[in-house]
Structures are given as structure tokens and as C-alpha cells.
Design an enzyme around this catalytic site. Structure first.
Site, PDB file in Angstrom:
ATOM      1  N   GLU A 293       4.437  -2.548  -8.340  1.00  0.00           N
ATOM      2  CA  GLU A 293       5.621  -1.750  -7.632  1.00  0.00           C
ATOM      3  C   GLU A 293       5.961  -0.497  -7.818  1.00  0.00           C
ATOM      4  O   GLU A 293       6.264  -0.186  -9.167  1.00  0.00           O
ATOM      5  CB  GLU A 293       6.819  -2.899  -7.640  1.00  0.00           C
ATOM      6  CG  GLU A 293       7.834  -2.722  -6.868  1.00  0.00           C
ATOM      7  CD  GLU A 293       8.640  -1.724  -7.020  1.00  0.00           C
ATOM      8  OE1 GLU A 293       8.866  -0.479  -6.458  1.00  0.00           O
ATOM      9  OE2 GLU A 293       9.679  -1.747  -7.826  1.00  0.00           O
ATOM     10  N   CYS A 327      14.587   1.730  -7.520  1.00  0.00           N
ATOM     11  CA  CYS A 327      13.436   1.908  -6.428  1.00  0.00           C
ATOM     12  C   CYS A 327      13.920   1.527  -5.341  1.00  0.00           C
ATOM     13  O   CYS A 327      13.549   2.052  -4.241  1.00  0.00           O
ATOM     14  CB  CYS A 327      12.287   1.130  -6.793  1.00  0.00           C
ATOM     15  SG  CYS A 327      12.417  -0.535  -7.256  1.00  0.00           S
TER      16      CYS A 327
END
Length: 521
Positions: A293, A327
């Protein structure tokens, strides 16, 4: 270990710190955490705890005079020892029944729930999180433990729940078996939840791991390692090896015995890991699996039918929660021109209400994580001053730490750097669009694809947005941060990673391999 009946999964509730007793309890937990300041933390290699002369110094980003802890640092030789310990432990751990492996996670969840404020207090000091951000993260860590325990039991019973076609004279079965030894590289911004989730998923699936925590938040990771030791996890299943990414990170990623790498962090580091993992080392007999990720450039689209008050609140919360160091942070707002001015006014009013200060005093806005991040963000703010209209913020804030004012730029071109590049700080760029379709096109014009939001009251437009906004996690009429385990499986498209959907029903499959067997008698 005795198997027990497990109730259905339920998300851990959050603590309301507007209640005086809750705030007082957190203050007491922080005071208790301060009693451990300056403690030295060892490596964990198999059954051994190893202290080294070379140490990572963990500093409170909101109070640079406060050393949270000194964490022993592994070199290549020690990393190799840890690899051998993990390889040895795998031979027995892979044979432990899935239900028994799950019990370790459930026991850890129970203890973490009992010590919730204790875990959150460490994040307040080491990561610069306010009370709510820390509490939500600890709740998520508990959720990961609970959810993945149940998932492993479900996968283990796949033949009963999803039976294969049985041909005449044959018994056909499918089992999910572990991969081997994995390298876990979690991020600093969620040093409890993501560290716990990545590690727990791998070990409950029957793998053994080397955990290399982020160098800015290693104390939080060690606290989790201690917890797993306390619940009786066998030595060597979870090895703790803080150290340099360039030294031991690359070494372990390239190691021929590494079966998988689970990584959360920046795009650049993720691509570097992908490149190393793709090369076949001498003696390697498998294709290494990468679960990654890698960030995002997330945005919120607002059309002229939207509830502007709700949209503005979602934009500000998404952009500035934990100083934009997520994020999933909504660092872009793309607003239809007919409501642009009204929406921007509401955004600025809410942003200007945010107070900056020490996380341990529960200010809404705290510091960014370290000097490198601070300088990078300040550099982007200077770029923003040439690319848009600075409406608020734009500079450093007072305090003995890495404090930056929440910053908003308006009238930013869709192709501007602050609209395209991940900043990972408290900076919001606002862009005007002629209509909702152009706004969606601007949203999609990025190499990332992690989270996004669409604010509208028009059902047809919402249906169109659900189809055309290209991201792994899309939210309608709510903020683009705050994915809940089990409800919002989390992971993104494009340069946001491998879309591995943490907290979802297929995540554990990434840490297993399916073995089909057919027996004829």
C-alpha cells in the site's frame, strides 16, 4: 490451547474524550507512559532479546527535548540470525491448527482492549497523535486482531462452507496453507493499527515474520511485540528487527528465503521493494509475493446539489486530520464553479478554527513526524504559493516541534504540482470545475487511486460517480478517511499499491497458497 466459541465480529467502540472522565483517564495514561521515557528496547530474535550499541533514538515530534526511547538497531548479521530463527520456527508454526493460531490474536485483542489508553498514550508521545486519533487507531488494531482471527477460522473450514465438486470415486479438497517467512514493513503514521494488522494477518495464516518497524515509531511496534510475547506466541514466529531500510530492508527483501514482503509506505520505497523482490536470488525457488500500500493523492468532489456544510466539514477533516499524514488524506477538493465561492468560504472558516499545539494536551492539530517531513511539506507550501491563492496558513507554527499551520490554496490549476503530487502534510489544494463531470475527470487525473469522496444529492450523478471515479475506496457524502475494518476493505489502484484490501474478506488469501488435493480409492 482450548478452542472457544467466538461471537460475531463487532467493531471496537471509540472513546468520547469530551467526557471529563475519559479525558482525565487519558491524561493519567500519558503520565504513566512518560515514566518509561528513555527506556532501552531490544531486538527479538527467536527466544533471545538482543541489545546493540547502535540504536534508533525515538523523539517526540511535538517536544524535541523528549526522548521516547532508545531502540536497538539490527545490522545484516543480526537480520540473518532473525531470518534463521523465523525459518526454524516456521517448521512447527505451520503445523499449528488454524483455530489455535487464531486464539493468540483473540487473547492479544482482549489484552489490548483492557489497556487501550496505555497503547494510545504511546502514540500521543511518539507519533504526535491527539487523543481521538490515537484512540481510533488502537480500536482499529483491536479490530484487525479480532477480524483476522475469525477469517483464518473461516478459511480453514472452506471445504465445509464452499465445498468443491465431488467426482465419482474421488474426495476433492482445497486447503489454504501458509507461504513461509515474510518481511513486515509497516509505516510510521499508523504505528499500532497497520503494524498490528499486517503482522497479525501473516502470522495467523501460519507464516513466521521479521518485523522491521518505521524508524520514527519503533517503540509503539515494540509494545505490540511485547503483547504477543505475553499471550504466549511461540518464539521465532514474530522477530523484531528495527534497522536501516538501505541496509537490512534491502537485504531481507532480496533474501532467497524471503517468501513475501508486506509493505505500507511511500510510492518510491514501494517501487524499490517491488524491483528488488522481482529479482531471483541464488537459491530462490519461488516468486516472492508483494503486498503493498503506497499512498495516494486523494480528493473530494463537490457538485452544486451537495450539502455544502457537510462537504466543507468532510474536506477539512480529511485534509487536516493527523496533520494530513494519512495515505487517505483528502489533499484535493474539486468543486463545481456555481457553489465554489460558498464552499471555499466554509472551508476557510472551519480551518481557521483549528488550534495547534502539543498532542498530549489534545490540540486538534499537532506536529508532523520529523525534520525531513517538515522540510518537504514547507517546500511544497512554497511551490503552492506560485500555483494558487494562499487563503490561510502557509508557514510554520510555534512550539518546540515540527508544527506547520493548516494551509489552504484556492484557484489551483488541475495540472499544478500541489494537485498531482503527494505532500503528506496539512496542505489542501482547491480546484474549480465547470460541472460535476469535469470535476470527476480532474479527480481521476492522477497516478494514484486510493480514496475519494463525492458529495451530491442527485442519485443519477451518484451512480455515475460510483462507476467512474477510479479508486479503491470511494465514499459518497462523507469524508475520505476513516476506513473501518470489515466495513471498508482498504487498498488502492494504480500507484497506490496492490489493492490488497486490508480488513477485507480476501486479505488473508495474500498470505496463503491454495492446495487442491484429490484422493481416489
Amino acid at each position: 490451547m482450548t478452542t472457544i466459541a467466538i461471537p460475531p465480529f463487532k467493531n471496537e467502540p471509540f472513546i468520547d474524550f469530551t467526557q471529563p472522565q475519559s479525558a482525565k483517564a487519558m491524561e493519567e495514561a500519558i503520565a504513566k507512559a512518560k515514566a518509561d521515557l528513555g527506556r532501552e528496547y531490544p531486538l527479538h530474535i527467536g527466544p533471545e532479546k538482543r541489545f546493540t550499541d547502535d540504536k534508533i533514538v525515538s523523539v517526540n515530534p511535538g517536544d524535541l527535548d523528549m526522548v521516547v526511547g532508545y531502540v536497538s538497531k539490527a545490522d545484516r548479521e543480526l537480520a540473518e540470525e532473525a531470518m534463521q530463527a523465523a525459518l526454524a520456527a516456521f517448521e512447527s508454526w505451520k503445523k499449528v491448527p488454524a483455530a489455535e493460531r487464531a486464539q493468540y490474536l483473540l487473547r492479544a485483542a482482549k489484552l489490548m482492549r483492557e489497556r487501550k489508553l496505555e497503547f494510545s498514550a504511546v502514540m500521543v508521545l511518539e507519533a504526535g497523535k491527539n487523543y481521538a486519533e490515537a484512540d481510533v487507531e488502537t480500536a482499529e488494531a483491536i479490530d484487525f486482531l479480532e477480524f483476522y482471527a475469525r477469517e483464518m477460522i473461516r478459511l480453514d473450514s472452506i471445504n465445509e462452507t464452499m465445498p468443491l465438486v465431488q467426482l465419482a470415486g474421488e474426495t476433492n479438497r482445497l486447503r489454504y496453507i501458509p507461504l513461509g517467512v515474510g518481511i513486515i514493513i509497516p509505516p510510521w503514521n499508523f504505528p499500532n493499527a497497520i503494524c498490528v494488522g499486517m503482522t497479525a494477518a501473516a502470522i495467523v495464516a501460519g507464516n513466521t515474520v521479521l518485523l522491521k518497524p518505521a524508524s520514527t515509531t519503533p517503540v509503539m511496534a515494540h509494545k505490540f511485540v511485547e503483547l504477543m510475547e505475553e499471550v504466549g506466541l511461540p518464539a521465532g514466529v514474530l522477530n523484531f528487527v528495527p534497522g536501516s531500510g538501505a541496509e537490512i530492508g534491502d537485504y531481507l527483501t532480496s533474501h532467497p528465503k524471503t517468501r513475501f514482503i508486506s509493505f505500507t509506505g511511500s510510492k518510491d520505497v514501494g517501487l524499490h521493494i517491488s524491483e528488488l523482490a522481482a529479482k531471483t536470488a541464488e537459491g530462490q525457488i519461488w516468486i516472492k509475493r508483494l503486498v503493498a500500500e503506497m499512498g495516494g493523492k486523494d480528493g473530494i468532489v463537490v457538485d452544486e446539489t451537495a450539502d455544502l456544510d457537510a462537504a466543507a466539514q468532510a474536506i477539512v477533516t480529511s485534509a487536516f486530520g493527523f496533520q494530513g499524514q494519512k495515505c487517505s488524506a483528502g489533499s484535493r477538493a474539486i468543486i463545481v464553479e456555481s457553489v465554489y465561492d460558498a464552499a471555499v468560504e466554509k472551508i476557510i472558516r472551519l480551518t481557521n478554527k483549528l488550534q495547534i499545539g502539543l498532542p498530549e494536551r489534545n490540540f486538534p492539530i499537532g506536529p508532523v513526524i520529523d525534520k525531513s517531513s517538515y522540510e518537504k511539506i514547507m517546500g511544497y507550501i512554497e511551490i503552492g504559493k506560485t500555483e494558487g491563492k494562499l487563503l490561510t496558513g502557509g508557514g510554520k507554527a510555534g512550539g518546540n516541534g515540527y508544527y506547520i499551520q493548516p494551509t489552504v490554496f484556492a484557484d489551483v490549476d488541475a495540472k499544478a504540482r500541489i494537485m498531482k503530487e503527494e505532500i503528506f502534510g496539512p496542505v489542501l489544494a482547491i480546484c474549480k470545475a465547470k460541472d460535476y463531470r469535469e470535476a470527476i475527470a480532474v479527480y481521476n487525473d492522477t497516478e494514484y487511486g486510493l480514496t475519494g469522496s463525492f458529495f451530491s444529492q442527485d442519485d443519477e450523478r451518484i451512480a455515475e460517480a460510483l462507476e467512474t471515479m477510479h479508486c479503491g475506496n470511494l465514499y459518497i457524502n462523507r469524508k475520505c478517511t476513516g476506513a473501518m475494518v470489515g466495513a471498508h476493505p482498504f487498498g488502492g489502484f494504480n500507484m497506490s499499491g496492490t489493492d490488497s484490501k486490508a480488513g477485507g474478506y480476501d486479505y488473508l488469501l495474500l498470505f496463503t497458497q491454495a492446495k487442491a488435493t484429490s484422493v481416489r480409492k
